[in-house]
Every structure is written in structure tokens, then in C-alpha cells.
Design an enzyme around this catalytic site. Structure first.
Site, PDB file in Angstrom:
ATOM      1  N   LYS A 107       0.807  -1.221   0.000  1.00 54.92           N
ATOM      2  CA  LYS A 107       0.000   0.000   0.000  1.00 54.92           C
ATOM      3  C   LYS A 107       0.842   1.274   0.000  1.00 54.92           C
ATOM      4  CE  LYS A 107      -4.162  -2.016   2.004  1.00 54.92           C
ATOM      5  NZ  LYS A 107      -3.794  -3.445   2.161  1.00 54.92           N
TER       6      LYS A 107
HETATM    7  C1  LIG Z   1      -4.583  -4.487   1.590  1.00 47.64           C
HETATM    8  C2  LIG Z   1      -3.856  -5.769   1.440  1.00 47.64           C
HETATM    9  C3  LIG Z   1      -4.270  -6.773   0.534  1.00 47.64           C
HETATM   10  C4  LIG Z   1      -5.552  -6.656  -0.280  1.00 47.64           C
HETATM   11  O1  LIG Z   1      -5.455  -5.712  -1.297  1.00 47.64           O
HETATM   12  P1  LIG Z   1      -6.793  -5.212  -2.037  1.00 47.64           P
HETATM   13  O2  LIG Z   1      -6.347  -4.185  -2.994  1.00 47.64           O
HETATM   14  O3  LIG Z   1      -7.661  -4.629  -0.940  1.00 47.64           O
HETATM   15  O4  LIG Z   1      -7.431  -6.389  -2.664  1.00 47.64           O
HETATM   16  C5  LIG Z   1      -3.510  -7.909   0.390  1.00 47.64           C
HETATM   17  N1  LIG Z   1      -2.387  -8.096   1.133  1.00 47.64           N
HETATM   18  C6  LIG Z   1      -1.955  -7.163   2.011  1.00 47.64           C
HETATM   19  C7  LIG Z   1      -0.733  -7.447   2.804  1.00 47.64           C
HETATM   20  C8  LIG Z   1      -2.662  -5.980   2.206  1.00 47.64           C
HETATM   21  O5  LIG Z   1      -2.228  -5.086   3.097  1.00 47.64           O
END
Ligand SMILES: *Cc1c(COP(=O)(O)O)cnc(C)c1O
Length: 430
Positions: A107
Site C-alpha cells: 500500500k
Molecule cells: C490491503 C492488502 C491486501 C488486499 O489488497 P486489495 O487491494 O484490498 O485487494 C492484500 N495483502 C496485504 C498485505 C494488504 O495489506
């Protein structure tokens, strides 16, 4: 480029307005009015382009009316100042590691890109922007880090007291400056309810410019398409059909990959791998979309019972189930299967995966049983150290904690404890 609401009951807006609003006034998600494929020469010669050139070229059409080229180049350079390595697993598969950013979560890219965009827009804005976000763990750290020191933007993060890991809490609470952590005596759902209530509270919104920072925001969602283009560049010489398996929760990341496909990137298929929160795998089987309360799992960043970006995915394929199925398969896996996969990756290939990456690996493996002639990439979305206890207990091995995390662990926590909506409101209004 303009963005419209998928609920079709709100005016079209510019990129800038879409970023500042977060969600449209009719509660719909914003979607770009047009997706112009990149010229064939871009993909034919992608191996000669740097990650900065690739990212700049791919995102430019969506933002250039609001962000001039010089600024966009600076933003891209800043956002992408770490690596996205592709680590080989078998002859036909690899792990795309997205966790080398400052908070070790994928993210980071979206959060940083959104922060830089808002920082740029706030230069023309007289009113300060407040980013209000609830976190169950990973989002808060990435947002705090991305927005730290951005002028004209204040960030308020709500997190449930005692329910995030030590590392995650330090990432939220030790930065200071324009970042404030509100430690809520309650659950993640309580935090989220407070945030949602604030967005509808006229007393707050008449004096404060509020926005959110989750993947419904176009500035957090769209830049994730970079990962897929980087991986394409690195695997093009294999001359095999490319498939991606994405561990999915809110389905923002996989949806960004589908935008890369719309830009002309050759990709055969996407696999959405989920934990037991299986609303989408069920939809793909039955054609019925039935949201459910989320269940807790060891891949907790994907504990989502009503994935907000799935409407964007259906829209990309014209709400046509046949088209969607031709491009997407979705499989669900239990915690026990996830642990087995982590162990298999470690003992057979010497690879330490976190629980989310392991779910991605399982999705890819299942697909490739039927399609062995493909080259498959699973996305590894978090550093295994973020899920230390689960990983160490599963592979029965200690894992080293990176230097930047150790440093953070020594910083002093600073939070404001609150228990009620009114306390949060008073804080925002002060
Ligand atoms: C947020 C997150 C996801 C999921 O991603 P999306 O875009 O919400 O599908 C998967 N793995 C980790 C480690 C995350 O922090």
C-alpha cells in the site's frame, strides 16, 4: 480526463476533484471516462524503459490536466524510490515482491502517490485538507508514512486499541508532525463507523475539507497498475502467456492490473485468490453477489465481506459475466491450506512468504494445474516480518527483522485515547 460516478447520479469531475472528494456525492466510485490504450511501441520496447518512464507514461492520461508533466515526473520519482523484484520460484512461476517500501506493505505506492497529489493540489487550495482514515493495520502505517510532512494536509488515523500488532502501532503513532493517531477503545468496525459518520456530519463537513485514503480513492487505486507493467517488462522475454494471481481483499490491486490490461498490456488471465472471505469466488460460480460479515483469518488484510472495488471490475468487462469469466478466475483457501502453502514454499523452494502471498501462490498453482503452458506471477503484498508469529510458527524458523523496523520499534508512541464519536468530533473541530 474526467471521472464519473459508477452510480451515474453525480456530476463528472476532474482528477483533482475525484481525489479530494474520495467518493462521489451519490456514494458511487469514480471511474475514468476513457482508457486510451498506449501505443504498441510502448510494449514493444518496454525493456528499454526505466520504471519511472513506464509509470509516467502509463498514468499521464488520467492526471495531466491537473498535474503538469514536470510535477508528475517528480511525483513518480519520489513514489517509486524502492525496488519491485521478481523472484523466481519454479520454471513457470515467480513472486512479485511489493513490500520493499518504507512500511513494508504494497500500500506504500498508492498512499505515497495520493499524498503527493493532495500536497500538489493544496498549493492552490486555501483550505487545509483533512485525511480521515480508519485502519485495522496496514493502511494506517502506509498512509501515515506517505503523508508525513505534506503541507496543507492533516492526517487523522483511527485504530482499535490493543488490536493492531506492535510494529503496526509504532508505524502509526511515532511520526508526529501532521499525523495524529486516535486510539479508539473499541473494534475496527467502531473506528470505521466513526469515520463514515463524520463524512455525513454537516457540522464537520461545513468547516473541514475531509477526504478518505482507502483504495476507493482514485489516487490510491490507479498507481497500483505500475506493478503489473514492471512485471511484464521483466518477463516479456519468456514469450509465454502471462497470468497474475493477486491475493485480494477489497480488490483494488487486481482491478488496477485490469486497467494495465485495458492500456494494452498483453495478459492472458487474472486470478483473484481469497481467504475464506469468499464473496467473489462465489459470485464467479453462482452469478450472485452476496456480501457477508467478514471472518477473521491469518491473512487479515483480506478479511473483507463486501469488496468495494468489485463494482469497478464488473464495469471494466461491461457487466458481462462471460467477458469477466474469460479474464478472471477466483479461488478461496482456508488458513490450514495457507499454512501448508507457506511450508511448501519454504521447504521446496527456500522462499519465505507471508500469509497473503501464500494465498496468491495457492491461486496460481490451482490455475496452472489446468494451464501449465503459462508463466504465472503471484503478488507478495507484505513482508513476512509483518506477520512474524504466524510465519515463524509455520516454517519453524526465526526470521530476521529489517533495520528500519528495529529503529521504529524504539521510537516513542504518541496517541490520543478516545471512546466515543463525540470525542473524535471535538478533536476534528478544535
Ligand atoms: C490491503 C492488502 C491486501 C488486499 O489488497 P486489495 O487491494 O484490498 O485487494 C492484500 N495483502 C496485504 C498485505 C494488504 O495489506
Amino acid at each position: 480526463m474526467n471521472f464519473y460516478s459508477l452510480n451515474q447520479k453525480a456530476p463528472k469531475v476532474s482528477f483533482k476533484e475525484a481525489v479530494i472528494n474520495g467518493i462521489a456525492p451519490d456514494r458511487g466510485l469514480y471511474f475514468p471516462e476513457q482508457i486510451r490504450p498506449l501505443p504498441a511501441v510502448f510494449f514493444d520496447t518496454i525493456e528499454n524503459l526505466s520504471k519511472f518512464d513506464i509509470a509516467f507514461t502509463a498514468i499521464r492520461q488520467f492526471v495531466h490536466e491537473d498535474i503538469d508533466d514536470k510535477t508528475l515526473k517528480e511525483i513518480v520519482k519520489d513514489v517509486l524510490d524502492f525496488d519491485f523484484p521478481l523472484v523466481s520460484i519454479t520454471e513457470n512461476s515467480a513472486s512479485l515482491e511489493l513490500f520493499h517500501g518504507p512500511t513494508l506493505a504494497f500500500k506504500d505506492v498508492g498512499a505515497r502517490f495520493m499524498a503527493q497529489c493532495l500536497g500538489h493540489f493544496s498549493q492552490e487550495n486555501t483550505q487545509e485538507i483533512t485525511v480521515l482514515v480508519a485502519t485495522s493495520g496496514d493502511t494506517g502505517g502506509a498512509v501515515a508514512n506517505g503523508f508525513l510532512g505534506v503541507d496543507g494536509v492533516k492526517v487523522v488515523i483511527l485504530y482499535p486499541s490493543g488490536k493492531v500488532s506492535d510494529i503496526q502501532e509504532k508505524q502509526l503513532t511515532t511520526l508526529g508532525k501532521n499525523i495524529t493517531a486516535l486510539e479508539v477503545d473499541g473494534t475496527f468496525d467502531d473506528c470505521q463507523t466513526m469515520v463514515k459518520t463524520a463524512f455525513l456530519d454537516a457540522e464537520i463537513t461545513s468547516t473541514k475539507q475531509l477526504t478518505s485514503a482507502n483504495s476507493i480513492n482514485v489516487a490510491r487505486w490507479l498507481p497500483q497498475l505500475f506493478y503489473f507493467l514492471f512485471a511484464y517488462k521483466d518477463t516479456k522475454s519468456k514469450k509465454k502467456d502471462l497470468v497474475f494471481s493477486i491475493p485480494s481483499g477489497n480488490f483494488g490491486n487486481i482491478c488496477a492490473g485490469m486497467i494495465a490490461q485495458q492500456l494494452g498490456m498483453p495478459v492472458k488471465h487474472f486470478i483473484a485468490a481469497t481467504n475464506v472471505n469468499d464473496v467473489v469466488p462465489r459470485f464467479m460460480q453462482t452469478g450472485r453477489y452476496e456480501p457477508k460479515p467478514s471472518k477473521a483469518t491469518i491473512s487479515n488484510a483480506m478479511d473483507v465481506g463486501d469488496p468495494s472495488n468489485f463494482v469497478r471490475i464488473r464495469h471494466i468487462y461491461d457487466n458481462d459475466t462471460t467477458k469477466l469469466s474469460a479474464n478472471l478466475s477466483s479461488y478461496t483457501f482456508s488458513d490450514a491450506q495457507t499454512r501448508e502453502a507457506m511450508l511448501e514454499l519454504y521447504t521446496q523452494y527456500g522462499y519465505v512468504a507471508d500469509p497473503h502471498g501464500a494465498v496468491g501462490y495457492l491461486g496460481l498453482k490451482k490455475y496452472q494445474e489446468q494451464h501449465p503452458d503459462t508463466f504465472g506471477i503471484f503478488l507478495e503484498t507484505a513482508h513476512p516480518v509483518k506477520f512474524l508469529e504466524t510465519v515463524e510458527a509455520t516454517i519453524n524458523e526465526k526470521i530476521a527483522i529489517p533495520e528500519k523496523i528495529l529503529k521504529q520499534m524504539n521510537r516513542k508512541k504518541k496517541s490520543i485515547k478516545i471512546a466515543t464519536y463525540n470525542e473524535m468530533k471535538q478533536f476534528l473541530l478544535q
